[in-house]
Motif scaffolding. Structure first.
Motif, PDB file in Angstrom:
ATOM      1  N   PHE A  89       0.842  -1.198   0.000  1.00 56.32           N
ATOM      2  CA  PHE A  89       0.000   0.000   0.000  1.00 56.32           C
ATOM      3  C   PHE A  89       0.876   1.247   0.000  1.00 56.32           C
ATOM      4  O   PHE A  89       2.076   1.191   0.288  1.00 56.32           O
ATOM      5  CB  PHE A  89      -0.934  -0.002   1.226  1.00 56.32           C
ATOM      6  CG  PHE A  89      -0.212   0.112   2.535  1.00 56.32           C
ATOM      7  CD1 PHE A  89       0.331  -1.008   3.152  1.00 56.32           C
ATOM      8  CD2 PHE A  89      -0.046   1.347   3.163  1.00 56.32           C
ATOM      9  CE1 PHE A  89       1.019  -0.907   4.352  1.00 56.32           C
ATOM     10  CE2 PHE A  89       0.630   1.465   4.370  1.00 56.32           C
ATOM     11  CZ  PHE A  89       1.169   0.321   4.959  1.00 56.32           C
ATOM     12  N   GLY A  90       0.239   2.381  -0.308  1.00 49.62           N
ATOM     13  CA  GLY A  90       0.979   3.638  -0.237  1.00 49.62           C
ATOM     14  C   GLY A  90       0.257   4.760  -0.939  1.00 49.62           C
ATOM     15  O   GLY A  90      -0.711   4.552  -1.684  1.00 49.62           O
ATOM     16  N   CYS A  91       0.735   5.973  -0.685  1.00 51.87           N
ATOM     17  CA  CYS A  91       0.130   7.153  -1.292  1.00 51.87           C
ATOM     18  C   CYS A  91       0.958   7.621  -2.483  1.00 51.87           C
ATOM     19  O   CYS A  91       2.150   7.326  -2.581  1.00 51.87           O
ATOM     20  CB  CYS A  91       0.017   8.268  -0.260  1.00 51.87           C
ATOM     21  SG  CYS A  91      -1.205   7.873   1.017  1.00 51.87           S
ATOM     22  N   PHE A  92       0.300   8.330  -3.361  1.00 48.15           N
ATOM     23  CA  PHE A  92       0.966   8.852  -4.555  1.00 48.15           C
ATOM     24  C   PHE A  92       0.422  10.254  -4.833  1.00 48.15           C
ATOM     25  O   PHE A  92      -0.568  10.676  -4.228  1.00 48.15           O
ATOM     26  CB  PHE A  92       0.775   7.912  -5.755  1.00 48.15           C
ATOM     27  CG  PHE A  92      -0.652   7.559  -6.040  1.00 48.15           C
ATOM     28  CD1 PHE A  92      -1.251   6.474  -5.426  1.00 48.15           C
ATOM     29  CD2 PHE A  92      -1.406   8.326  -6.921  1.00 48.15           C
ATOM     30  CE1 PHE A  92      -2.577   6.144  -5.681  1.00 48.15           C
ATOM     31  CE2 PHE A  92      -2.730   8.005  -7.200  1.00 48.15           C
ATOM     32  CZ  PHE A  92      -3.314   6.911  -6.568  1.00 48.15           C
ATOM     33  N   GLY A  93       1.112  10.956  -5.737  1.00 49.04           N
ATOM     34  CA  GLY A  93       0.756  12.356  -5.941  1.00 49.04           C
ATOM     35  C   GLY A  93       0.045  12.649  -7.239  1.00 49.04           C
ATOM     36  O   GLY A  93      -0.545  13.719  -7.410  1.00 49.04           O
ATOM     37  N   TRP A  94       0.137  11.731  -8.166  1.00 52.98           N
ATOM     38  CA  TRP A  94      -0.530  11.932  -9.458  1.00 52.98           C
ATOM     39  C   TRP A  94      -0.670  10.563 -10.102  1.00 52.98           C
ATOM     40  O   TRP A  94      -0.217   9.554  -9.556  1.00 52.98           O
ATOM     41  CB  TRP A  94       0.283  12.885 -10.358  1.00 52.98           C
ATOM     42  CG  TRP A  94       1.722  12.492 -10.511  1.00 52.98           C
ATOM     43  CD1 TRP A  94       2.252  11.640 -11.437  1.00 52.98           C
ATOM     44  CD2 TRP A  94       2.833  12.943  -9.706  1.00 52.98           C
ATOM     45  NE1 TRP A  94       3.612  11.528 -11.264  1.00 52.98           N
ATOM     46  CE2 TRP A  94       3.997  12.321 -10.218  1.00 52.98           C
ATOM     47  CE3 TRP A  94       2.964  13.820  -8.620  1.00 52.98           C
ATOM     48  CZ2 TRP A  94       5.269  12.533  -9.669  1.00 52.98           C
ATOM     49  CZ3 TRP A  94       4.228  14.022  -8.072  1.00 52.98           C
ATOM     50  CH2 TRP A  94       5.367  13.401  -8.598  1.00 52.98           C
ATOM     51  N   GLY A  95      -1.295  10.540 -11.275  1.00 48.94           N
ATOM     52  CA  GLY A  95      -1.428   9.251 -11.963  1.00 48.94           C
ATOM     53  C   GLY A  95      -2.322   8.305 -11.183  1.00 48.94           C
ATOM     54  O   GLY A  95      -3.254   8.730 -10.497  1.00 48.94           O
ATOM     55  N   ASP A  96      -2.018   7.027 -11.276  1.00 49.69           N
ATOM     56  CA  ASP A  96      -2.920   6.030 -10.697  1.00 49.69           C
ATOM     57  C   ASP A  96      -2.213   5.046  -9.764  1.00 49.69           C
ATOM     58  O   ASP A  96      -2.706   3.955  -9.523  1.00 49.69           O
ATOM     59  CB  ASP A  96      -3.639   5.271 -11.818  1.00 49.69           C
ATOM     60  CG  ASP A  96      -2.646   4.618 -12.756  1.00 49.69           C
ATOM     61  OD1 ASP A  96      -1.430   4.704 -12.489  1.00 49.69           O
ATOM     62  OD2 ASP A  96      -3.081   4.015 -13.749  1.00 49.69           O
TER      63      ASP A  96
END
Ligand SMILES: Cc1cc2nc3c(=O)[nH]c(=O)nc-3n(C[C@H](O)[C@H](O)[C@H](O)COP(=O)(O)O)c2cc1C
Length: 139
Positions: A89-96
């Motif tokens: 799991f994890g967070c991202f800033g753009w895209g998918d």
């Protein structure tokens, strides 16, 4: 006391992935004894002790997991994931959140049973935290 053991090991820069880690751990606590650790504190864990191993990292670099702490930890422990239930799991800033697919493919190629990946765009809202908590409860 539960007979199952789970660990949630994560890296975070601004706390987003940490929020997911805490909710996932909360869900897992309904069925397992849970260790929740920042990856920098996780070397004391013996991954073979756990039935469920959850690893969290934000997207960094170019759609990659964190290279400073999570990647070295993951690379040195990936063989211990063989046959284990794994959640990434994890967070991202753009895209998918493509980095999670790449991470899953790699873990699967080492024999991990990746039961779920969960990504979130930037800071998780309450609904996302509920969702990942459920993932833990149903793992
Ligand atoms: C150096 C750097 C590289 C990043 N690279 C990506 C990327 O390739 N793809 C993406 O979706 N987000 C990228 N991001 C955005 C983070 O993944 C995003 O802000 C995330 O929510 C941070 O989570 P954290 O608070 O758990 O560290 C990058 C951020 C930084 C600082």
């Amino acid at each position: 006391m539960f007979s199952m053991k789970a660990c949630v090991i994560y890296f975070t820069t601004s706390g987003n992935t940490e929020m997911l880690a805490e909710s996932l751990a909360e869900g897992l606590r309904s069925k397992a004894e849970v260790e929740l650790k920042k990856v920098s504190d996780a070397e004391t864990l013996n991954l073979s002790d756990f039935d469920i191993i959850a690893l969290g990292s934000p997207a960094q670099g170019t759609e990659e997991i964190d290279e400073t702490e999570m990647k070295p930890f993951y690379d040195s422990h990936v063989d211990e994931l063989k046959g284990k239930k794994v959640i990434l799991f994890g967070c991202f800033g753009w895209g998918d959140g493509m980095f999670l697919d790449t991470w899953k493919d790699d873990a699967v190629s080492h024999g991990a049973n990746v039961i779920k990946t969960y990504g979130n765009l930037e800071t998780p809202e309450a609904a996302a935290l509920d969702e990942i908590k459920e993932i833990g409860a149903n793992a």
